[in-house]
Motif scaffolding. Structure first.
Motif, PDB file in Angstrom:
ATOM      1  N   GLY A  56       0.807  -1.216   0.000  1.00  0.00           N
ATOM      2  CA  GLY A  56       0.000   0.000   0.000  1.00  0.00           C
ATOM      3  C   GLY A  56       0.836   1.260   0.000  1.00  0.00           C
ATOM      4  O   GLY A  56       0.410   2.298   0.492  1.00  0.00           O
ATOM      5  N   VAL A  57       2.045   1.184  -0.567  1.00  0.00           N
ATOM      6  CA  VAL A  57       2.973   2.310  -0.551  1.00  0.00           C
ATOM      7  C   VAL A  57       2.809   3.143  -1.817  1.00  0.00           C
ATOM      8  O   VAL A  57       2.740   2.610  -2.925  1.00  0.00           O
ATOM      9  N   LEU A  58       2.731   4.449  -1.646  1.00  0.00           N
ATOM     10  CA  LEU A  58       2.713   5.388  -2.763  1.00  0.00           C
ATOM     11  C   LEU A  58       3.892   6.342  -2.629  1.00  0.00           C
ATOM     12  O   LEU A  58       4.258   6.723  -1.511  1.00  0.00           O
ATOM     13  N   PRO A  59       4.493   6.766  -3.744  1.00  0.00           N
ATOM     14  CA  PRO A  59       5.583   7.753  -3.677  1.00  0.00           C
ATOM     15  C   PRO A  59       5.014   9.149  -3.449  1.00  0.00           C
ATOM     16  O   PRO A  59       4.841   9.939  -4.380  1.00  0.00           O
ATOM     17  N   VAL A  60       4.713   9.479  -2.190  1.00  0.00           N
ATOM     18  CA  VAL A  60       3.941  10.678  -1.889  1.00  0.00           C
ATOM     19  C   VAL A  60       4.706  11.978  -2.116  1.00  0.00           C
ATOM     20  O   VAL A  60       4.113  13.056  -2.049  1.00  0.00           O
ATOM     21  N   ARG A  61       6.012  11.906  -2.368  1.00  0.00           N
ATOM     22  CA  ARG A  61       6.724  13.129  -2.702  1.00  0.00           C
ATOM     23  C   ARG A  61       6.513  13.519  -4.159  1.00  0.00           C
ATOM     24  O   ARG A  61       6.873  14.609  -4.568  1.00  0.00           O
ATOM     25  N   LEU A  62       5.973  12.617  -4.929  1.00  0.00           N
ATOM     26  CA  LEU A  62       5.615  12.959  -6.296  1.00  0.00           C
ATOM     27  C   LEU A  62       4.275  13.680  -6.307  1.00  0.00           C
ATOM     28  O   LEU A  62       3.419  13.456  -5.449  1.00  0.00           O
ATOM     29  N   SER A  63       4.094  14.527  -7.292  1.00  0.00           N
ATOM     30  CA  SER A  63       2.859  15.284  -7.436  1.00  0.00           C
ATOM     31  C   SER A  63       1.659  14.350  -7.522  1.00  0.00           C
ATOM     32  O   SER A  63       1.678  13.349  -8.241  1.00  0.00           O
ATOM     33  N   SER A  64       0.598  14.690  -6.794  1.00  0.00           N
ATOM     34  CA  SER A  64      -0.615  13.869  -6.837  1.00  0.00           C
ATOM     35  C   SER A  64      -1.232  13.881  -8.231  1.00  0.00           C
ATOM     36  O   SER A  64      -1.784  12.876  -8.683  1.00  0.00           O
ATOM     37  N   ALA A  65      -1.133  15.011  -8.946  1.00  0.00           N
ATOM     38  CA  ALA A  65      -1.657  15.064 -10.319  1.00  0.00           C
ATOM     39  C   ALA A  65      -0.882  14.123 -11.232  1.00  0.00           C
ATOM     40  O   ALA A  65      -1.456  13.463 -12.104  1.00  0.00           O
ATOM     41  N   PHE A  66       0.417  14.048 -11.033  1.00  0.00           N
ATOM     42  CA  PHE A  66       1.245  13.132 -11.822  1.00  0.00           C
ATOM     43  C   PHE A  66       0.847  11.685 -11.551  1.00  0.00           C
ATOM     44  O   PHE A  66       0.731  10.871 -12.475  1.00  0.00           O
ATOM     45  N   ASP A 119      -6.218  12.920 -18.961  1.00  0.00           N
ATOM     46  CA  ASP A 119      -7.480  13.658 -19.083  1.00  0.00           C
ATOM     47  C   ASP A 119      -8.388  13.482 -17.874  1.00  0.00           C
ATOM     48  O   ASP A 119      -9.426  14.145 -17.765  1.00  0.00           O
ATOM     49  N   SER A 120      -8.028  12.611 -16.930  1.00  0.00           N
ATOM     50  CA  SER A 120      -8.836  12.436 -15.718  1.00  0.00           C
ATOM     51  C   SER A 120      -8.408  13.370 -14.595  1.00  0.00           C
ATOM     52  O   SER A 120      -9.073  13.447 -13.556  1.00  0.00           O
ATOM     53  N   VAL A 121      -7.307  14.093 -14.771  1.00  0.00           N
ATOM     54  CA  VAL A 121      -6.807  15.001 -13.733  1.00  0.00           C
ATOM     55  C   VAL A 121      -7.679  16.246 -13.693  1.00  0.00           C
ATOM     56  O   VAL A 121      -7.771  16.979 -14.686  1.00  0.00           O
ATOM     57  N   SER A 122      -8.318  16.498 -12.575  1.00  0.00           N
ATOM     58  CA  SER A 122      -9.194  17.665 -12.453  1.00  0.00           C
ATOM     59  C   SER A 122      -8.374  18.935 -12.324  1.00  0.00           C
ATOM     60  O   SER A 122      -7.200  18.914 -11.942  1.00  0.00           O
ATOM     61  N   ASP A 123      -9.004  20.068 -12.644  1.00  0.00           N
ATOM     62  CA  ASP A 123      -8.324  21.358 -12.520  1.00  0.00           C
ATOM     63  C   ASP A 123      -7.892  21.615 -11.078  1.00  0.00           C
ATOM     64  O   ASP A 123      -6.817  22.161 -10.832  1.00  0.00           O
ATOM     65  N   TYR A 124      -8.737  21.203 -10.120  1.00  0.00           N
ATOM     66  CA  TYR A 124      -8.413  21.432  -8.708  1.00  0.00           C
ATOM     67  C   TYR A 124      -7.151  20.674  -8.312  1.00  0.00           C
ATOM     68  O   TYR A 124      -6.250  21.224  -7.674  1.00  0.00           O
ATOM     69  N   LYS A 132      -6.262  -1.677  -6.599  1.00  0.00           N
ATOM     70  CA  LYS A 132      -6.111  -1.037  -5.290  1.00  0.00           C
ATOM     71  C   LYS A 132      -6.804   0.322  -5.251  1.00  0.00           C
ATOM     72  O   LYS A 132      -7.383   0.697  -4.239  1.00  0.00           O
ATOM     73  N   VAL A 133      -6.712   1.059  -6.353  1.00  0.00           N
ATOM     74  CA  VAL A 133      -7.282   2.416  -6.411  1.00  0.00           C
ATOM     75  C   VAL A 133      -8.109   2.534  -7.689  1.00  0.00           C
ATOM     76  O   VAL A 133      -7.643   3.057  -8.701  1.00  0.00           O
ATOM     77  N   PRO A 134      -9.353   2.068  -7.671  1.00  0.00           N
ATOM     78  CA  PRO A 134     -10.161   2.005  -8.897  1.00  0.00           C
ATOM     79  C   PRO A 134     -10.604   3.356  -9.443  1.00  0.00           C
ATOM     80  O   PRO A 134     -11.009   3.451 -10.596  1.00  0.00           O
ATOM     81  N   ASP A 135     -10.568   4.406  -8.623  1.00  0.00           N
ATOM     82  CA  ASP A 135     -10.974   5.721  -9.117  1.00  0.00           C
ATOM     83  C   ASP A 135     -10.082   6.793  -8.506  1.00  0.00           C
ATOM     84  O   ASP A 135      -9.269   6.537  -7.611  1.00  0.00           O
ATOM     85  N   GLN A 136     -10.227   8.026  -8.992  1.00  0.00           N
ATOM     86  CA  GLN A 136      -9.366   9.122  -8.560  1.00  0.00           C
ATOM     87  C   GLN A 136      -9.545   9.433  -7.079  1.00  0.00           C
ATOM     88  O   GLN A 136      -8.572   9.717  -6.372  1.00  0.00           O
ATOM     89  N   ASP A 137     -10.781   9.388  -6.579  1.00  0.00           N
ATOM     90  CA  ASP A 137     -11.031   9.717  -5.172  1.00  0.00           C
ATOM     91  C   ASP A 137     -10.329   8.739  -4.239  1.00  0.00           C
ATOM     92  O   ASP A 137      -9.737   9.147  -3.225  1.00  0.00           O
TER      93      ASP A 137
END
Length: 276
Positions: A41-51, A60-65, A150-155
């Motif tokens: 369950g490890v994510l490279p959290v220092r990388l941008s969440s949008a990336f 194209d799934s990256v929201s403006d927010y 593990k993460v089926p959607d953006q939320d």
């Protein structure tokens, strides 16, 4: 394998192309990433969440927010302040130079008018966070289909991203003693330790977590704290990363005493690691 970040002190970074990395190497990094996500369950959290969203769920799934939030964290504090004021329409003359420097670095040579400022900032964010590392995103995406388990959607991805990110408060909540009944000295030192970790900024919280678990990302349910009576030159905290256990002397006379010793350990040169 190391990912070089364009600016060391940004909160969220994106990988940049390297002459010694081809498609094969980037795909290998992607497979390592997916393996860590599925198994630990490890994510490279220092990388941008949008990336990260773009790698798993396409650009194209990256929201403006999410894009603007990631871009603000990608910038230095001075640039972040200038961009925030520009978006609010409160840009002062002293901030214009910082904003112009940013636009120039991103390929523009003038500050846009107020009525197009938001669009210009979104375009700049898209270029820096998504367009420039597009080749890497494409390489990573080839193996990211397995991450959808593990993460089926953006939320769900953003929620996991936030959960895994170390903060002083979250790391302090992981601390648990191995014995239910503690002496007065042990309880006092444990309270000092909780205070030290709870008040740590994100950088120090990540270093403490790495010292105890081997990872700067939260991947354990608890950090077990045991006590010993070491004193003098023999006194020092000892971490066992395989079991996320911290062996802590109860002989610290005060909170500043414990704080100084941990600060020295976490700021040591040998402790520096740049693997995301």
């Amino acid at each position: 394998m190391m990912l070089k970040c364009p600016e060391k002190f940004t909160l969220h970074s994106v990988p940049r192309l390297r002459p010694d990395f081809s498609e094969v190497e980037w795909e290998a990094v992607g497979r390592i990433w997916v393996k860590g996500l599925l198994d630990l369950g490890v994510l490279p959290v220092r990388l941008s969440s949008a990336f990260i969203v773009a790698c798993i769920h396409r650009i194209d799934s990256v929201s403006d927010y999410v894009l603007i939030s990631s871009f603000q964290n990608y910038l230095s504090s001075t640039e972040r302040s200038a961009v925030a004021k520009a978006r609010q329409g409160t840009l002062e003359e002293c901030d214009e130079e910082d904003l112009l420097d940013l636009f120039t670095r991103m390929g523009s040579h003038c500050i846009p008018p107020k009525n197009t400022m938001e669009v210009a900032i979104q375009t700049m964010a898209h270029k820096a966070i998504l367009q420039e590392p597009k080749y890497i995103i494409d390489c990573f995406s080839k193996t990211m289909i397995f991450a959808l388990l593990k993460v089926p959607d953006q939320d769900s991805l953003l929620s996991l991203y936030d959960t895994k990110k170390a903060t002083g408060k979250k790391v302090a909540q992981l601390l648990q003693t191995t014995q239910e009944i503690r002496s007065q000295k042990e309880q006092m030192v444990f309270s000092h330790l909780q205070r030290y970790v709870r008040n740590a900024d994100q950088g120090k919280a990540e270093k403490f977590l790495r010292f105890c678990t081997g990872s700067s990302v939260i991947c354990v349910d608890q950090i077990k704290v045991s006590f010993n009576a070491e004193s003098g030159l023999c006194r020092r905290p000892v971490a066992h990363t395989c079991g996320a256990t911290l062996d802590l002397p109860y002989t610290y006379s005060s909170y500043p005493d414990l704080r100084t010793e941990f600060d020295n350990i976490l700021s040591s040169d040998y402790f520096e690691m740049d693997i995301l």
